[in-house]
Structures are given as C-alpha cells and as structure tokens.
Write a protein that holds these residues in place. Structure first.
Motif, PDB file in Angstrom:
ATOM      1  N   GLN A 129     -29.850   2.664  22.871  1.00  0.00           N
ATOM      2  CA  GLN A 129     -28.832   1.791  22.298  1.00  0.00           C
ATOM      3  C   GLN A 129     -27.507   2.535  22.177  1.00  0.00           C
ATOM      4  O   GLN A 129     -26.443   2.016  22.477  1.00  0.00           O
ATOM      5  N   GLU A 131     -26.659   5.208  23.889  1.00  0.00           N
ATOM      6  CA  GLU A 131     -26.140   5.504  25.228  1.00  0.00           C
ATOM      7  C   GLU A 131     -25.505   4.278  25.867  1.00  0.00           C
ATOM      8  O   GLU A 131     -24.480   4.375  26.543  1.00  0.00           O
ATOM      9  N   ALA A 132     -26.116   3.109  25.637  1.00  0.00           N
ATOM     10  CA  ALA A 132     -25.554   1.880  26.202  1.00  0.00           C
ATOM     11  C   ALA A 132     -24.156   1.648  25.642  1.00  0.00           C
ATOM     12  O   ALA A 132     -23.228   1.290  26.380  1.00  0.00           O
ATOM     13  N   GLY A 133     -24.008   1.878  24.336  1.00  0.00           N
ATOM     14  CA  GLY A 133     -22.697   1.708  23.708  1.00  0.00           C
ATOM     15  C   GLY A 133     -21.680   2.679  24.288  1.00  0.00           C
ATOM     16  O   GLY A 133     -20.575   2.290  24.692  1.00  0.00           O
ATOM     17  N   ARG A 134     -22.094   3.957  24.370  1.00  0.00           N
ATOM     18  CA  ARG A 134     -21.166   4.970  24.886  1.00  0.00           C
ATOM     19  C   ARG A 134     -20.815   4.700  26.346  1.00  0.00           C
ATOM     20  O   ARG A 134     -19.684   4.900  26.768  1.00  0.00           O
ATOM     21  N   SER A 135     -21.797   4.226  27.126  1.00  0.00           N
ATOM     22  CA  SER A 135     -21.546   4.041  28.560  1.00  0.00           C
ATOM     23  C   SER A 135     -20.558   2.896  28.810  1.00  0.00           C
ATOM     24  O   SER A 135     -19.912   2.846  29.837  1.00  0.00           O
ATOM     25  N   LEU A 136     -20.459   1.973  27.840  1.00  0.00           N
ATOM     26  CA  LEU A 136     -19.473   0.899  27.985  1.00  0.00           C
ATOM     27  C   LEU A 136     -18.062   1.400  27.691  1.00  0.00           C
ATOM     28  O   LEU A 136     -17.080   0.749  28.025  1.00  0.00           O
ATOM     29  N   GLY A 137     -17.983   2.551  27.024  1.00  0.00           N
ATOM     30  CA  GLY A 137     -16.678   3.101  26.705  1.00  0.00           C
ATOM     31  C   GLY A 137     -16.372   3.121  25.216  1.00  0.00           C
ATOM     32  O   GLY A 137     -15.273   3.484  24.811  1.00  0.00           O
ATOM     33  N   PHE A 138     -17.361   2.719  24.391  1.00  0.00           N
ATOM     34  CA  PHE A 138     -17.147   2.820  22.942  1.00  0.00           C
ATOM     35  C   PHE A 138     -17.217   4.284  22.535  1.00  0.00           C
ATOM     36  O   PHE A 138     -18.053   5.033  23.062  1.00  0.00           O
ATOM     37  N   ASN A 139     -16.366   4.678  21.590  1.00  0.00           N
ATOM     38  CA  ASN A 139     -16.466   6.051  21.108  1.00  0.00           C
ATOM     39  C   ASN A 139     -17.589   6.141  20.076  1.00  0.00           C
ATOM     40  O   ASN A 139     -18.244   5.142  19.770  1.00  0.00           O
ATOM     41  N   GLN A 142     -17.207   3.751  16.996  1.00  0.00           N
ATOM     42  CA  GLN A 142     -17.361   2.341  17.378  1.00  0.00           C
ATOM     43  C   GLN A 142     -18.814   2.012  17.704  1.00  0.00           C
ATOM     44  O   GLN A 142     -19.325   0.956  17.320  1.00  0.00           O
TER      45      GLN A 142
ATOM     46  N   ASN B  57     -21.175  10.127  34.271  1.00  0.00           N
ATOM     47  CA  ASN B  57     -20.342   9.561  33.190  1.00  0.00           C
ATOM     48  C   ASN B  57     -20.512  10.364  31.896  1.00  0.00           C
ATOM     49  O   ASN B  57     -20.261   9.884  30.814  1.00  0.00           O
ATOM     50  N   LEU B  59     -22.988  11.220  30.115  1.00  0.00           N
ATOM     51  CA  LEU B  59     -24.022  10.986  29.100  1.00  0.00           C
ATOM     52  C   LEU B  59     -24.813  12.277  28.936  1.00  0.00           C
ATOM     53  O   LEU B  59     -25.347  12.569  27.878  1.00  0.00           O
ATOM     54  N   ASP B  82     -14.121   8.261  27.048  1.00  0.00           N
ATOM     55  CA  ASP B  82     -14.365   6.845  26.736  1.00  0.00           C
ATOM     56  C   ASP B  82     -13.550   5.925  27.646  1.00  0.00           C
ATOM     57  O   ASP B  82     -14.031   4.890  28.086  1.00  0.00           O
ATOM     58  N   ARG B  85     -15.204   5.926  31.068  1.00  0.00           N
ATOM     59  CA  ARG B  85     -16.499   5.248  31.097  1.00  0.00           C
ATOM     60  C   ARG B  85     -16.336   3.742  31.274  1.00  0.00           C
ATOM     61  O   ARG B  85     -17.205   3.074  31.810  1.00  0.00           O
ATOM     62  N   GLN B  86     -15.205   3.217  30.774  1.00  0.00           N
ATOM     63  CA  GLN B  86     -14.973   1.783  30.941  1.00  0.00           C
ATOM     64  C   GLN B  86     -14.933   1.394  32.413  1.00  0.00           C
ATOM     65  O   GLN B  86     -15.214   0.263  32.782  1.00  0.00           O
ATOM     66  N   PHE B  92     -29.396   0.893  32.830  1.00  0.00           N
ATOM     67  CA  PHE B  92     -30.483   1.803  32.469  1.00  0.00           C
ATOM     68  C   PHE B  92     -31.845   1.247  32.877  1.00  0.00           C
ATOM     69  O   PHE B  92     -32.031   0.034  32.996  1.00  0.00           O
ATOM     70  N   PHE B  98     -28.275  -5.089  23.505  1.00  0.00           N
ATOM     71  CA  PHE B  98     -28.182  -4.995  22.046  1.00  0.00           C
ATOM     72  C   PHE B  98     -28.969  -6.143  21.423  1.00  0.00           C
ATOM     73  O   PHE B  98     -28.557  -7.298  21.518  1.00  0.00           O
ATOM     74  N   LEU B 114     -12.624  -3.348  23.537  1.00  0.00           N
ATOM     75  CA  LEU B 114     -12.073  -2.186  24.225  1.00  0.00           C
ATOM     76  C   LEU B 114     -10.904  -2.519  25.153  1.00  0.00           C
ATOM     77  O   LEU B 114     -10.037  -1.697  25.376  1.00  0.00           O
TER      78      LEU B 114
END
Lengths: 230, 249, 279
Positions: A129, A131-139, A142, B57, B59, B82, B85-86, B92, B98, B114
C-alpha cells in the motif's frame, strides 16, 4: 426489605441533596475523560507517526528516542502515581485546577497506549500500500495521510474504543488529588451515611451504563467503516 | 520508434548496482530504454529482475550507478523523486489497490492531489480509461468486490491516469488465476500498440515473444543476453539462457 | 435504535439483579453475624460462670480485630512496620484486659464504619469523633480523649478566625469530622483528600487556603512543614470514642469496663503523655 431499601435510598441520595455528589462527580468524570481522550489521540497520533517514520526511514532519530522514553516511563508506572506526580510535583508551585491537572495526566497516560495502538495499526498495513502510494508520486507524508492512516484507523477502532473504556474507568482514581469525580462522589456519600451498598451500586451502574452506551456507539461506527469494504 | 527518439534514450541506466547487506543483487548494469520500447525482462526467480525494475523508480534505493530519466539523474539524492515518479507508472504483482476507496477514487486521487486536476476532469479521464478496459460499470465498487484480473486492470488504469511516460510492470500476472491472465495481457498488448514505453518483468514467454520489442535475460545480477524476440527465443546464445528456456518453454 | 433499547434494558436488568442479590445477602450476613454474636455471648457467659478471670481470658482468648486509618499521627500511624499511636496503645491495653489478642488493620477512614457494620472488624479506634450521624450506624464506647478540629493555614494568611473561611478553598480528609463540618462553611470549596498529609501538601503548594483537621495530627503536620501555623481558635471541640457494631452490647460493655479501669489507674493518661508532650 423494600422498606429498608427505600429508606437506604432516601438516606443516601435524597437527604441533604446527596445525589448532587454523584451528579457533580459524574460531570467531572465525563469532562476529564473527554478531554483526556482528545489529548490522548493527538499525542498518540504524533508519537505513532514519529515512531513509524523512524522504523520506515530511519529519520527523526532524536524524536524517536524521546518517544521511546515517554512510552517506557508512562507504560511502566501506574496512572495513579503519574496523577499524583502531576499534581504534587509537576504542578507543585502553580495550580491550574484539579480537573485540568487530571486531564493532562490522563491525557498523557492515554497517549502512550494510543500511540502503540496506532503504531500497530500502521504496521498492520501491507507494505505494498505504501509502495503504491509512493509510486504514484505521493511523498511520505501524503502517503501516510491519504492511504495508510485511513486504513490503519479503521483497523484499530475496536482496540482504540477499548482503550477509552479503560481510560473512563481509570479516571476513578482522580479522587487521589482531592478531585471529586464519580467514584469520589460515591465515597463522600459513603462517608456520610456509612452504608457502602447504595452509593457503590449507583456508581457502578453509572459506569456500566456509560461503558455500554459507548460500546454501542463504537459498534455503529465500526459498521459504518466496514461498509466501505464490502 | 522514430530515428529521432532512438538517439535520446528515455531511461539511461549506467553501472547500476544494488546490495542488500552483503548480498549483491545487481552488478554493474547498464542499459538504455527508448521511447516506444516494450522491454520484457525474463530470468529465474532471484535473478534480480524485480529489484532492477524497482530501482528504476527508486522504490529500491540503488547502491551505486546512475539512472537518467528524461535527462535527470534520479539516483541523486537531491532529485525530487516524487515528481519523476508521477511520470513512471507502476503496476505490482499484488495490485495494491487502496481498499478503503472506491475504484473511481483510486483512479482520481493522484491526478487531483498531485496534478491539480479538478475532480470532474479527473473523473472524466478515469471513466474514459475504465471504458477502454471494460470496467466502466465498476467505478463505484470497492476493490474487494473485484476479481484479481479486474483488480489488475484497474491498477493499470490507475497508473495511466497520471499520464506517465513509461509504465513499469512487476510480474503483473503472477498472482492471477490462469483464466484471468489473458484479460490483463490484452490490456497490456493494447498499451503496447499505442506505443507506450513499457518495462515488463514477466514469466509470460508468449507475451514477450509477441509484444516485446526487446527481450532481456537476467541471471545472477547481470543482463546476460538481449535481442529482439524472434532471435532471442529461436537462437539463444548464452548457455544459462538456453537452460532457462528449455525449462520454461 | 433497537440495539440501544436492548442495551438499556440489559443495564436495568443488571441493576435489578444486583439490587435483588445484594439485599438478601446483606440481611443474611447481618443475621449470621448476630447469631454468632449471640452464640459467642452465651459461651462467654457460660465460661464466666464456670471460671475465674484467668480462665475466662483463655476461653475468650480469640482475636479482636481493630480497623483504623493509620495516617493520623499521633493517634495512629505506621512506624517500623507496626501501627502505633495513642489509639493503638489504648486498644492494646483494652485487649489485654479482655485477655484477647489484638489485630490492627489499616484502611481508608471512610471505610472504617462500614467495616465494623459488616462484621469485618470488631471495632474501630481511629480518633473518631462521636456525632449523631455516626451514632445511627455504630455504638460508641465512653469517650477516651478530648479533641478539636483546628484550622491550618500558611503563615501570613488572611484567614485569622474560623469565620474567615467563608468562600475559601478548604482541604480536608474524606469522611473525617473536619470534612463533615467544613460542608457547613458558606460558599467554601471543599477539596477532599484521601490522606491528611496530602491536604497539608496541597496547602503548602498554595492549591488550597486552609486545612481543617484534628488538632493532634495538625501539630505534627505543622511541625514537619515550615511556614504553616494552626489558628488559635479551634474550628470545633469534640471527643473521641471507640465504635463497635450496633447492638453488640456484649463487646461495648467489656470495652467500657476496660476503659474505665484504664482511666482510673492513670494508665490511659500515661499513653496519651507518651505521644503528646505537654505544651
């Protein structure tokens, strides 16, 4: 027998408006619990975030250390001792009022337990969860706020509710600093009438009803939160 | 794949290394990925292919080397990862939708928070993409109400909603029941047809053969062989690749 | 909604059950205790008829359980793991005269009378003032000491006489005479502490304006805490007595006889003098 009961009741609650000891005490108990819960949530949240951040990123080392000391000390000593230290030692030269003192003491105490509850809630969320958030670009912040916290909160609602029930009951030692809470109210009546039965029963029933109402409330909240997953 | 793009790689991996403690998982990897490339990375488990993808990216934090993405070195600590990454969508193995949000919310969260899009704008885009993968009717469902294949298609759409320049797939079909693999691969094939740049770590040799522009074989932390798919599968040169292919095909 | 109703119903049921269970149990205990007392009484009478004083002591030679709140120097306090003080010594002397062994238990002051009432203890000697409310619940022996409730204030306090207490914050020990009488002070805010010492501590820290407490412990507290004084004019004057379970005239008579002997022989004064040095 009923006559004796009625007479007991009259002696314990009606004479000299003794019921007021109970209602005044109840007010203080509710006040202390409510504000202590607020402080507990804020403090617990803060500590949990600091601890989790340290665990995940090894940042905030000093803050994490302070939090560790806080948790160890608060969870390693009885709340009644903390309360008396707050009243007789920390606030020894300035009196902010007994209710305030109790709110601070119980709030700080509760914060330590809430922190651990939140932290276990946070670490129960899968790493994916995050990693999914971070991979979208959230810091980091966030991701915590939008993705991790809402799920963690939902997971800990039952444990958190339990902590608040414990807190409500623990405030019954507030009498140690000369404060008149619900329990002390019963004690005062007991010291006037020398009958333990009626005042203690009344106090017990009031605590019980409060706890049951609160549990009910939590069930409703839980159901509402669960709905979003099915 | 215009000549123009061939000259300037989208992602340049230079001497990338990654250690977990004493264990060296990636050893001095250098590779260029161009716009429109569909790169399939195959190899035995534990070969480092997922780690390679996750380094792209950040990770996974690389232990050494450089990764230039659109000209910026994203391994540099000063780079705002960040932001980059956008532009790099990631899918995955375990979907990682979510669970506390509706599908629509899953898709619009990133664009709204974002990229400053309005809710309406983000929703329209999300619905359009949902339509494309055939899941428009599930916009208001929650992830747990979906099958694995549906979840993975949503996860792809979630990444696409950010309008990325490259899509990274980390074994996207490995957690799926066999009958659901097809629907996900179909979506990926369509993406490739639209010239999306993709890096795919996969065990689906059929997909690699049909869709990839380049196939790379990784083992022991190195890329041992790279070729266009036809040659790669018909005439493997490296002995370990031969052995690997003899087992999986 | 429905659940809420159920919750309330359950609460009411539990209350009813508690009430229902509680009362007969209490009555039974009372009856049982009475029966025991009667039985003990008969036995003692029989023993008395048959034997001399010495023989009686061995026949009656059981344990006499006293409860007190050992936070009340010099009447009762902890010293070297023992509970000592005027009350403790007097009780010991009385028990000796009755040929019984004394056991002292320490508990909160406001639990003393319930403990005696319920038969958990035979009597309480705790610097307890005789008053009408208490008389309804226990029987008192003849008084054995003069006492007074006094007012402790900080030196330089604007409180000079009991009349100045109106509208002030007053600390007391829960359930003590001081607590009960302080309730009559106009507009005063009463802070009830579990221990006299805590009230005094709150006073030294400026959290309250005055403490109303028995004279003898007050002297000890003032001696131990610089900057405090006792007002010359006492808040009330009163007398201490031992309390036994209501209706236990058997024990009451024996104790009264013992107290009289102690008074006549001057032994009682000796005990008091041991703890309270003349001013």
């Amino acid at each position: 027998m009923w006559e004796k009961l009625r007479d007991d009741f009259y002696q314990n609650f009606i004479v000299d408006d003794r019921w007021k000891y109970i209602t005044d005490g109840l007010q203080n108990t509710l006040k202390i619990t409510f504000f202590a819960v607020l402080i507990g949530i804020l403090l617990g949240f803060l500590v949990a975030v600091i601890r989790s951040t340290y665990e995940n990123t090894h940042k905030l080392k000093v803050l994490n250390w302070i939090c560790g000391v806080y948790l160890t000390v608060i969870r390693g000593t009885p709340v009644v001792v903390q309360l008396m230290i707050m009243y007789f030692v920390i606030f020894s030269f300035h009196d902010p009022g007994q209710v305030f003192t109790a709110v601070v003491a119980f709030g700080i105490n509760s914060g330590a337990y809430v922190a651990e509850i939140f932290r276990s809630g946070i670490s129960s969320i899968e790493k994916g969860q995050f990693e999914a958030g971070r991979s979208l670009g959230f810091n980091y912040a966030q991701t915590m706020w939008f993705i991790i916290m809402p799920q963690a909160f939902k997971n800990v609602v039952p444990t958190l509710a339990n902590e608040f029930i414990v807190l409500l009951k623990e405030t019954s030692v507030a009498g140690y600093i000369g404060l008149q809470d619900l329990t002390k109210g019963g004690d005062i009546i007991k010291s006037r009438t020398y009958s333990a039965f009626m005042p203690l029963l009344a106090v017990a029933v009031i605590y019980l009803v409060m706890v049951m109402l609160f549990s009910q409330l939590v069930k409703v909240l839980e159901r509402r939160l669960q709905r979003s997953e099915h | 794949m215009s000549i123009n793009n061939m000259e300037k790689p989208l992602i340049q991996v230079q001497n990338l290394g990654k250690k977990f403690g004493e264990m060296e998982v990636l050893k001095d990897i250098s590779v260029d990925i161009y716009k429109g490339d569909v790169v399939c990375v195959i190899g035995p488990s534990g070969s480092g292919k997922s780690t390679f993808l996750r380094c792209l990216n950040r990770l996974e934090e690389p232990s050494g080397g450089h990764i230039l993405f659109e000209g910026t070195d994203i391994v540099d600590k000063k780079t705002n990862i960040d932001k980059h990454r956008q532009k790099m969508g990631m899918v995955f193995q375990q979907f990682n939708l979510f669970p506390h949000m509706t599908i629509l919310k899953n898709l619009t969260l990133g664009p709204v928070k974002l990229q400053g899009k309005s809710e309406k704008e983000a929703r329209e885009q999300a619905l359009k993409l949902l339509q494309k993968v055939g899941l428009a009717d599930r916009a208001d469902s929650y992830p747990n109400q979906l099958s694995g294949g549906q979840k993975q298609r949503i996860a792809i759409v979630r990444a696409l909603c950010m309008n990325p320049d490259v899509m990274l797939f980390d074994e996207p079909t490995s957690a799926l029941d066999p009958e659901m693999v097809g629907e996900v691969l179909t979506v990926m094939r369509e993406l490739a047809d639209e010239k999306m740049t993709m890096v795919v770590v996969t065990h689906e040799m059929g997909f690699a053969r049909e869709v990839a522009t380049r196939v790379m074989f990784m083992d022991g932390g190195y890329f041992l062989e790279e070729n266009e798919p036809g040659e790669f599968f018909a005439n493997p040169k490296n002995d370990r690749l031969k052995l690997f292919l003899s087992k999986v095909l | 909604m429905k659940k809420n109703k159920i919750a309330i119903a359950v609460a009411l049921c539990m209350a009813a059950v508690l009430t229902a269970c509680g009362t007969p149990a209490k009555t039974e205990t009372t009856k049982a205790a009475e029966a025991e007392t009667t039985k003990a009484g008969t036995e003692t009478t029989k023993a008395e008829a048959e034997a001399e004083a010495e023989a009686e002591s061995s026949a009656a030679g059981g344990k006499l359980v006293m409860v007190t709140n050992a936070e009340f120097p010099p009447y009762e306090y902890h010293e070297n793991n023992d509970i000592v003080g005027i009350d403790a010594d007097i009780a010991k002397a009385i028990a000796d005269k009755m040929g019984m062994e004394l056991e002292i238990q320490d508990m909160a002051f406001d639990s003393l009378i319930p403990a005696v009432q319920s038969g958990k203890a035979d009597f309480t000697a705790a610097g307890m003032t005789v008053n009408e409310d208490r008389k309804k619940n226990v029987d008192f022996t003849d008084t054995y000491a003069q006492a007074a409730q006094v007012i402790i204030v900080k030196e330089g306090s604007e409180i000079k006489t009991p009349a100045d207490l109106d509208g002030k914050k007053i600390g007391v020990q829960t359930g003590t005479t001081g607590d009960i009488y302080a309730g009559d002070i106009k507009d005063a805010e009463i802070n009830r502490y579990n221990k006299g010492m805590e009230a005094v501590m709150a006073l030294t820290q400026g959290k309250i304006d005055a403490v109303v407490i028995d004279r003898e412990p007050a002297k000890v507290f003032v001696k131990e805490n610089a900057g405090l004084k006792i007002l010359d004019e006492a808040f009330t004057e009163e007398e201490y007595a031992i309390a036994v379970k209501k209706g236990n005239t058997e024990l009451l008579d024996k104790m009264n006889a013992a107290i009289k002997e102690l008074k006549d022989s001057g032994e009682l004064q000796k005990i008091v003098d041991k703890y309270i040095t003349a001013e």
